[in-house]
Structures are given as C-alpha cells and as structure tokens.
Design an enzyme around this catalytic site. Structure first.
Site, PDB file in Angstrom:
ATOM      1  N   GLU A 250     -71.412 -28.955 -28.226  1.00 18.10           N
ATOM      2  CA  GLU A 250     -70.127 -29.245 -27.581  1.00 18.10           C
ATOM      3  C   GLU A 250     -70.074 -30.651 -26.996  1.00 18.10           C
ATOM      4  OE1 GLU A 250     -69.624 -25.912 -24.816  1.00 18.10           O
ATOM      5  OE2 GLU A 250     -68.543 -24.850 -26.394  1.00 18.10           O
TER       6      GLU A 250
ATOM      7  N   TRP B 278     -62.211 -23.967 -32.953  1.00 21.21           N
ATOM      8  CA  TRP B 278     -61.714 -23.769 -31.583  1.00 21.21           C
ATOM      9  C   TRP B 278     -60.460 -22.891 -31.583  1.00 21.21           C
ATOM     10  CZ3 TRP B 278     -62.234 -29.579 -29.714  1.00 21.21           C
ATOM     11  CH2 TRP B 278     -63.581 -29.806 -29.372  1.00 21.21           C
TER      12      TRP B 278
ATOM     13  N   ARG C 189     -66.671 -22.275 -15.080  1.00 21.57           N
ATOM     14  CA  ARG C 189     -66.502 -20.829 -15.270  1.00 21.57           C
ATOM     15  C   ARG C 189     -66.835 -20.050 -14.004  1.00 21.57           C
ATOM     16  NH1 ARG C 189     -63.373 -22.219 -19.219  1.00 21.57           N
ATOM     17  NH2 ARG C 189     -64.466 -23.433 -20.797  1.00 21.57           N
TER      18      ARG C 189
ATOM     19  N   GLU D 141     -66.112 -15.192 -17.842  1.00 24.72           N
ATOM     20  CA  GLU D 141     -65.238 -16.188 -18.455  1.00 24.72           C
ATOM     21  C   GLU D 141     -64.240 -15.564 -19.437  1.00 24.72           C
ATOM     22  OE1 GLU D 141     -67.534 -19.062 -20.595  1.00 24.72           O
ATOM     23  OE2 GLU D 141     -65.785 -20.012 -21.514  1.00 24.72           O
TER      24      GLU D 141
ATOM     25  N   ASP E 144     -69.709 -16.527 -28.356  1.00 26.78           N
ATOM     26  CA  ASP E 144     -69.694 -17.059 -26.998  1.00 26.78           C
ATOM     27  C   ASP E 144     -69.281 -16.014 -25.967  1.00 26.78           C
ATOM     28  OD1 ASP E 144     -69.900 -18.813 -24.947  1.00 26.78           O
ATOM     29  OD2 ASP E 144     -68.054 -19.917 -25.374  1.00 26.78           O
TER      30      ASP E 144
HETATM   31  C1  BDP Z   1     -68.858 -21.645 -23.093  1.00 28.66           C
HETATM   32  C2  BDP Z   1     -68.077 -22.214 -21.959  1.00 28.66           C
HETATM   33  C3  BDP Z   1     -68.427 -23.619 -21.618  1.00 28.66           C
HETATM   34  C4  BDP Z   1     -69.927 -23.785 -21.568  1.00 28.66           C
HETATM   35  C5  BDP Z   1     -70.525 -23.349 -22.875  1.00 28.66           C
HETATM   36  C6  BDP Z   1     -72.044 -23.334 -22.849  1.00 28.66           C
HETATM   37  O1  BDP Z   1     -66.716 -22.127 -22.285  1.00 28.66           O
HETATM   38  O2  BDP Z   1     -67.812 -23.927 -20.391  1.00 28.66           O
HETATM   39  O3  BDP Z   1     -70.270 -25.097 -21.283  1.00 28.66           O
HETATM   40  O4  BDP Z   1     -70.156 -22.035 -23.173  1.00 28.66           O
HETATM   41  O5  BDP Z   1     -72.588 -22.236 -22.767  1.00 28.66           O
HETATM   42  O6  BDP Z   1     -68.919 -20.266 -22.858  1.00 28.66           O
HETATM   43  O7  BDP Z   1     -72.680 -24.358 -22.950  1.00 28.66           O
END
Ligand code: BDP
Length: 738
Positions: free
Chosen positions: A325, A580, A202, A431, A403
C-alpha cells in the site's frame, strides 16, 4: 362518612407510600451502581455474603517471595482484587512473612516453602508449566490450609494470581479452585496502529492512549491499568505505533518516550516493539539508500539496534510493513522480502530481538482491466521464500487473504510455509465490522480461523497447530490490531471490551471455545448470574453471523465505503486501482455474482493444500458461507436450501437485520440486571446498529437488483430508498481513516 373517607384516604396514602417504598427497594436492588467501564473485566465487585465469608477465611493474608517488581505487581493485584471481592479495605490482607492458615502463598518452583504437602505432585505439575505457566491449588503448609500460587518464574505468579481472581469473580468456591495452565504460543502481541500525533488508524475509541507529547516525563497512570488488563489475559507484547510508520519513531526523542512506556509495562511481562519504516535511515539522511544489501544500510540498523537496547534492554523488536500500500520496502531496490527481513534480523539478533515481517502485500495491477487476483498475491510473493528467513524472523499473516473482512477463508499461506514460523494477525478493532457502534463479538471469527484445517502435508493441520510449530518445528505467535483508545471505557463500547478479552484468551490458548470465552467475559463484566450471562452470551454468539448477513453474506467481501470503510458501497467502480473497487470483488452482472477463484478464473484456490483446494473448487462442496468468495454463479443457481442464489442472498440480508432485532429485544430484557449507564449506552448502540443493518440490507439489495434485473423474491420488502439515494451518501468525517 367524613371519617370513613379520611380512613380510606389514609389507607390509600399508606398503600401508595408502601408501593413507592417497594418500588424504591426493587429499583435499588435491581439497578447496580452506574459503571463507566474503566475497570474492564477486573471489576472485583463485592461477593454475596456466603461466598464472601468463605473467601475471607481462605484469604487471610498474602505471602510472597522476594520483592521483585513483578511479584509486587502480583501482590498488589491480589490485594486490590480481594479488597474488592471482600468489600472491605485491604488492611487485613497484609503481606505476611510466614504463611498462616488461610494465606494465599506465592511461591517460585526453585524455592517452595518448607512443610508443603504433596510437594512431589506439585513439582511434577510445575515441570509441565513452562516459563510462563502456573499452578494454583489448595494445599497445606505445616498442616495449615493455604492457597498456593506456584510458578517457575515471577510472571507465572502474576498470571496465576490473575487466573485465581478470575475464578473467584466468576463465583467459584475458593476450596474448589485447582488450576494448571500455560500459554501455547510465546508471542501474544497487541499491535497499536497509533500515530505519533495520537490519531489512531482504524481507531474508534478516541485518541491513542500513548500520550507521546507528554512522554517521557509525564507518565499516565493509565499505562499501568493497560498493563494489568493485558497481563490478566497473558498478552506479553505491545507494538506501540502504526504499521504505516514514521521515521521519527526511531529518533532519540521517541526512543526515550518508548523507554518510559517499557518501564511501566515491564513488571507485567509485556515487552515493547516498534513498527519501523523501511526507508528510515534514508529519510533521516543518514544513508544514501535503503537497499538492504548495502553494507552502510545494514551498519546503520545495527547501530540503531545497539542504541535502542542501551535504553530498553528487553526491547522486543520490529514490526514491518514493506512494499505494501505504497510503503517503501526492499523491492524498491530489486530485493525480496527475505533480503529485507534478514538484514533487520541481523541487527537485532545480538540483542535477541525479533522481526515480525508482514505478508500483507499487494501490488497495483498492470492494467485495471486485467487485474490479477489480490487474494493470491501474498502467497505468490512469500511462498517461494519459505525457509529463506533468518531464525529471528516471523512472517505475520492476516487471518484472511484480503483484509479483515466479516468472513474470509483462512489465508492460504498458513498451509504453505512449512519452514517459516508464522504469526497470525487478527484485527480486534472493527474496521470492517461496524466500528465501535455494532455489537459484533469476534470470538467465533477467531475460532473459525484457528480451527481451519489447512491439511498441510496431507494431514489434519488446523491453523492453531501451524502457529504452534507443529509443521515448522518452530513456534510462531499471534497478534491483534488493538481496539484500545483513550475513551473512558478503553474500546469505545462495552461489548468491544469482549473482543480485546477474547483476543487475549485465544492468544493464550488458541483451542478455546468462543462461547466459553464469552461466558467468562459476560460473568466478569456484568455479573456471574445465569440470568445475565445466558442472554448476553446468546447475543454475542449470534452477533458475528448477523453482521456477515447484513453486510457481506455468502462469501461476498470488500463492499464497504471507500477509504473509511463505513457502510455499504457495492457500486464503487471508479477508484484508481481495480482491486480497490467493490465491483472487482463481487463481479455482479446480468449473468450472476461472485469471484471465480477456480481454474476457470484466478485459480487462487490452488494455493490451498490439494484436499482443501479440491473441496473449494466445486460449488457443491464449498461451504455456502464462502460460496461467492470462490465462485461466480448464475442468479438462479440452486442453493442447498432449495432457494435460488438471488432469493438466498435476499434472505440472508433479511436474516441479518432480524438478528439485530432479536439482539435488541434480548438486551431490553436485561434492563433490570445491568446498571443504567452501561445499559443505556448499549441500547443506543444497538438501535444505531439496527438502522445501519437496514441501510446495508436496503442499499445492497437495491444495487444487486439493479445488476441482476430480477424482481424481489415474494414477500421481500423493497428498499426504503432509491439506489441513487444510497449512492449519494457521503461521510467525509467518518472516524479512523488516517
Ligand atoms: C487495512 C487498513 C489500513 C491498514 C492496512 C494494513 O485499511 O488502514 O494500513 O490494512 O494492514 O485493513 O497495513
């Protein structure tokens, strides 16, 4: 006759020459020298004549206490700043052993200079300044007028010096400057999502500034400028690597590199931290499991902590993304987040290190059709663990439960963990807000979340107070996912520097006003001239709402392109996990649009304190800007404006685009006041933002019209292209996607 013509010609030539000369002069006056942005808000450009003379008299020398690295950094900054502001080389600003008339005197509380006037008042002020605060005032030493920068510690002196220079840059008269300030939170941290190969998750400002390959023996001077910029804001921690961490970061080779960076940052009061991967010992084949309750695992981490602190005695600690994730974590062994965090905390405790354990977790729904609400999951997993974390653990919570969206209500965990210190996690890198292309000032977003009243305990309890420990009795902190890279201007665009600046200022004082912060930044970055500051601030203050409007108005969220999150993709419905897919979040159909998070839906609203939950459970009392976050409503739902929901949605999209038009027009009017290089760069980015805002508007309206089956409101322009066109766009090389 010939004579007359000659004379007329001569006059014309003279007139032309004069016009040309005047033109040249005005161009010269109007157009400041080109700037590449490297200096950030520490530009220290020469003051106009009168204030320059006043400053010259008020800064005849610098007197400093004993020569520690931090005091040296403070003196160097004052020399650099004064040299710039006074427009001459700093040889007249030598470090004086004894204060003289007009000296700038740095003094620690424990050893104030003798002969100081009003010493009791000063001591009283210092008694409130804490370990990192400062006092700056005009006073007298043995009758001689001086500027005193006083603090209880060296870092306070550095912060005080920066604060004084900031006032001078903003045009304050030296005699009038009187400052007393201290940070509200002890942990003010930048999180770099930087990978060991120098890519940045990001990141939109080039490669990582950490040149891991060349470290530890080749140390880029840029690290010092990074430290100066952060210290000027009071940022006191840096997590160097991505939360999606690699085991190798804890290898001896990378610890040596980390130590080299720590050596540069230390004089500036910045501690280094590392993100660690839960399964590190297992992956390095040094344990047989990563179960937090296995004594061999705990012993491995304790040994690793000892090893780290041997080379970095003031190492800050670990940041951990676990069971999130796809990252490994304690749940892989049937343990919970507290089991995991506490095991690491025990390893760090003897060294006074901390664990920042992230609450950004969500698990795949059992079946795509019966997906649970992702917004509710962090609370479900963490709230029951309140009070179960070790003393040196902080739970780091994103500002909202999904997010880093253009707008989210504050995360319900802020009002629900009275026995756990919490850290705020903001995302400074954009992002979901147009990368480094769109001009979006995040100050209003930070302010909105920090002032969100959680009503925890039935009392007014803004998020800022929660972080300060008003409820927990234990103070938390604030972290920002950095937008910094190796781009010459650090952040990829001039206006993204404002987001780094604002993050730092809010971390220092969560009660600041975003407009006031914007005014400071604009004055420092361009010129402290209302003809510049007023329009720049106006652009900044409307920019965030503009982005919300052309991307995800009225509480919509998570409709960005898959993976890279670039551009609109509300139609996506085929990804492996229900949560998603954008369709999971907006739920648009013939019957209406929005996510029902009330009792008839996921009931995530019940995670807020009763007062808040009651208000948000009813569409009539839900703020319109959060409406579709909490409610699924028919397209003809009547909005407070009198319009139907469908008409209102289209109006917001149009308004967002129109706001970018207005920002562009304002910038054009600023042309005479901004150097050509930065002017042109911003102008190009605004033009691109305008194109992308239109694209967002058109694609979303095309899609929602397809879902609603409704005609466009009267007067609304049809999208430029068909829905199929927008759906077919692909961006395999969009930046920032790991
Ligand atoms: C999301 C992003 C991802 C990050 C994740 C995080 O898309 O790349 O790894 O959060 O915060 O915003 O762990």
């Amino acid at each position: 006759m010939r004579y007359l013509i000659r004379r007329a010609r001569a006059r014309l030539t003279a007139a032309l020459a004069l016009t040309a000369l005047l033109g040249l002069l005005t161009t010269h006056l109007a157009h400041a020298a080109d700037e590449d942005g490297y200096d950030l808000w520490l530009r220290y450009r020469p003051l106009p004549a009168a204030p320059r003379a006043a400053l010259a008299a008020a800064a005849t020398g610098i007197a400093a206490p004993s020569d520690t690295p931090t005091v040296r950094a403070a003196v160097a900054e004052l020399q650099r700043g004064l040299a710039g502001l006074l427009g001459r080389t700093p040889d007249t600003i030598a470090v004086a052993a004894r204060p003289r008339t007009g000296a700038v005197v740095l003094a620690r509380a424990a050893r104030l200079p003798t002969g100081l006037a009003d010493v009791d008042a000063l001591r009283a002020a210092l008694a409130t300044a804490g370990a990192e605060g400062y006092v700056v005032r005009r006073t007298r030493i043995n009758g001689a007028p001086v500027t005193l920068v006083a603090a209880n510690t060296d870092i306070g002196l550095l912060y005080g010096g920066f604060a004084w220079l900031r006032q001078l840059q903003l045009g304050a008269a030296p005699e009038g400057i009187a400052l007393l300030d201290k940070p509200a939170l002890p942990l003010r941290v930048l999180d770099h999502w930087d990978n060991l190969d120098r890519t940045v998750e990001r990141g939109y400002a080039g490669e990582s500034i950490w040149n891991w390959w060349e470290l530890p023996h080749i140390v880029d001077p840029r690290y010092t400028d990074y430290a100066r910029a952060n210290a000027s804001l009071g940022i006191n921690g840096a997590v160097l690597n991505n939360v999606n961490a690699k085991a190798e970061v804890l290898s001896p080779a990378f610890l040596a590199k980390t130590a080299a960076i720590a050596d540069v940052l230390r004089p500036y009061g910045i501690r280094v931290y590392l993100s660690v991967r839960w399964s590190t010992p297992l992956e390095l084949k040094e344990t047989k499991t990563a179960d937090p309750l296995d004594p061999a695992v705990a012993a491995w981490w304790a040994r690793k902590a000892d090893e780290i602190y041997r080379t970095i005695p003031d190492f800050g600690g670990f940041l951990v993304k676990a069971n999130s994730e796809g990252q490994p974590g304690p749940q892989d062994y049937g343990r919970n987040h507290a089991d995991g965090a506490n095991m690491l905390a025990r390893a760090l405790a003897p060294h006074r290190g901390i664990v920042m354990w992230r609450a950004f977790v969500y698990s795949p729904p059992a079946h795509p059709a019966q997906a649970s609400d992702r917004a509710a999951q962090a609370y479900d997993q963490f709230q029951p663990l309140d009070g179960k974390f070790a003393d040196n653990v902080l739970v780091q919570v994103k500002n909202g439960a999904i997010d880093f969206q253009p707008r989210e209500p504050a995360h319900p965990l802020f009002g629900a963990m009275p026995h756990t210190p919490l850290m705020m996690e903001f995302q400074v890198t954009k992002e979901y807000l147009g990368f480094a292309t769109h001009l979006v000032y995040l100050g209003p977003l930070f302010q909105e979340t920090l002032r969100f009243d959680t009503r925890a305990g039935g009392q007014p309890m803004p998020v800022a107070r929660v972080l300060e420990g008003a409820q927990q009795g234990r103070v938390g902190g604030i972290a920002g996912v950095a937008n910094i890279g190796a781009s010459r201007n650090w952040t990829g665009s001039t206006f993204d520097q404002a987001n780094w600046y604002a993050f730092g200022r809010f971390a220092w004082n969560p009660d600041l006003d975003s407009r006031a912060v914007a005014r400071e930044w604009a004055g420092l970055t361009f010129a402290p001239d209302p003809r510049v500051v007023d329009p720049v601030v106006d652009m900044m203050m409307r920019s965030r709402e503009a982005a919300v409007d052309y991307m995800t108005p009225l509480g919509l969220h998570h409709m960005m392109g898959t993976g890279h999150h670039y551009g609109p993709a509300p139609w996506v419905d085929d990804l492996g996990r229900a949560d998603w897919n954008p369709v999971y979040y907006h739920r648009a159909g013939k019957d209406g649009i929005g996510f029902d998070r009330t009792a008839t839906g996921s009931n995530a609203v019940a995670q807020y304190a009763p007062d808040v939950a009651r208000r948000l459970a009813d569409p009539a009392t839900t703020p319109p800007e959060l409406l579709l976050w909490f409610h699924h409503l028919p397209w003809d739902y009547r909005m407070p404006s009198g319009r139907t929901l469908w008409d209102e949605l289209v109006a917001h999209y149009d308004h967002g685009v129109a706001e970018v038009d207005a920002m562009q027009a304002e910038w054009q009017r600023l042309r005479p006041y901004v150097d050509a290089r930065r002017y042109a760069d911003v102008a190009q980015r605004l033009a691109q933002q305008r194109r992308e805002a239109q694209w967002w508007r058109d694609a979303c309206i095309a899609y929602f019209q397809h879902r609603s089956g409704l005609p466009l409101p009267a007067g609304a322009r049809p999208p430029a292209q068909s829905l199929e066109y927008y759906r077919a766009l692909a961006f395999p090389f969009a930046p920032g996607h790991g």
